[in-house]
Design a protein around this motif. Structure first.
Motif, PDB file in Angstrom:
ATOM      1  N   UNK A   5       0.942  -1.228   0.163  1.00  0.00           N
ATOM      2  CA  UNK A   5       0.129  -0.053   0.081  1.00  0.00           C
ATOM      3  C   UNK A   5       0.846   1.171   0.077  1.00  0.00           C
ATOM      4  N   UNK A   6       1.058   1.956  -1.094  1.00  0.00           N
ATOM      5  CA  UNK A   6       1.794   2.863  -1.160  1.00  0.00           C
ATOM      6  C   UNK A   6       1.464   4.410  -0.280  1.00  0.00           C
ATOM      7  N   UNK A   7      -0.227   4.209  -0.397  1.00  0.00           N
ATOM      8  CA  UNK A   7      -0.818   5.518   0.591  1.00  0.00           C
ATOM      9  C   UNK A   7      -0.284   5.220   1.851  1.00  0.00           C
ATOM     10  N   UNK A   8      -0.616   4.083   2.386  1.00  0.00           N
ATOM     11  CA  UNK A   8      -0.314   3.994   3.831  1.00  0.00           C
ATOM     12  C   UNK A   8       1.225   3.944   4.187  1.00  0.00           C
ATOM     13  N   UNK A   9       1.909   3.731   3.384  1.00  0.00           N
ATOM     14  CA  UNK A   9       3.503   3.860   3.562  1.00  0.00           C
ATOM     15  C   UNK A   9       3.876   5.430   3.465  1.00  0.00           C
ATOM     16  N   UNK A  10       3.321   6.291   2.411  1.00  0.00           N
ATOM     17  CA  UNK A  10       3.556   7.256   2.292  1.00  0.00           C
ATOM     18  C   UNK A  10       3.182   8.118   3.573  1.00  0.00           C
ATOM     19  N   UNK A  11       1.942   8.027   4.130  1.00  0.00           N
ATOM     20  CA  UNK A  11       1.635   8.524   5.323  1.00  0.00           C
ATOM     21  C   UNK A  11       2.270   8.546   6.446  1.00  0.00           C
ATOM     22  N   UNK A  12       2.797   7.211   6.867  1.00  0.00           N
ATOM     23  CA  UNK A  12       3.892   6.512   7.823  1.00  0.00           C
ATOM     24  C   UNK A  12       5.174   7.294   7.517  1.00  0.00           C
ATOM     25  N   UNK A  13       5.672   7.472   6.440  1.00  0.00           N
ATOM     26  CA  UNK A  13       6.701   7.937   6.049  1.00  0.00           C
ATOM     27  C   UNK A  13       6.770   9.544   6.443  1.00  0.00           C
TER      28      UNK A  13
END
Length: 84
Positions: free
Chosen positions: A30-38
């Protein structure tokens, strides 16, 4: 053996967060989840650098506010673009 000082602790925490972000990028689809966490960890890392390495904790309030605004604004924009 000498115990770790405050700066060494924060330095180790920044390295650990960077390694955590790398693990996130490698493991999750999930790129959206990873982007938010990063983006959230980048905010935390930036605020830590401002307070402890740039020593702006005791600087003029306007300068510190501008730096904090910068480091909150841009990761927030990353979070917003992750959902478009």
């Amino acid at each position: 053996m000498k115990s770790l000082g405050k700066i060494e602790f924060y330095w180790g925490a920044l390295i650990a967060i960077t390694l955590f972000n790398t693990l996130l990028g490698e493991q999750f689809e999930s790129s959206a989840l990873v982007s938010v966490l990063v983006a959230l960890t980048v905010m935390y890392k930036g605020l830590t650098v401002i307070d402890h390495f740039m020593e702006l904790r005791h600087a003029h309030k306007y300068l510190r506010l501008m730096m904090r605004f910068y480091l909150i604004l841009f990761p927030s924009l990353i979070i917003m673009t992750a959902f478009f």
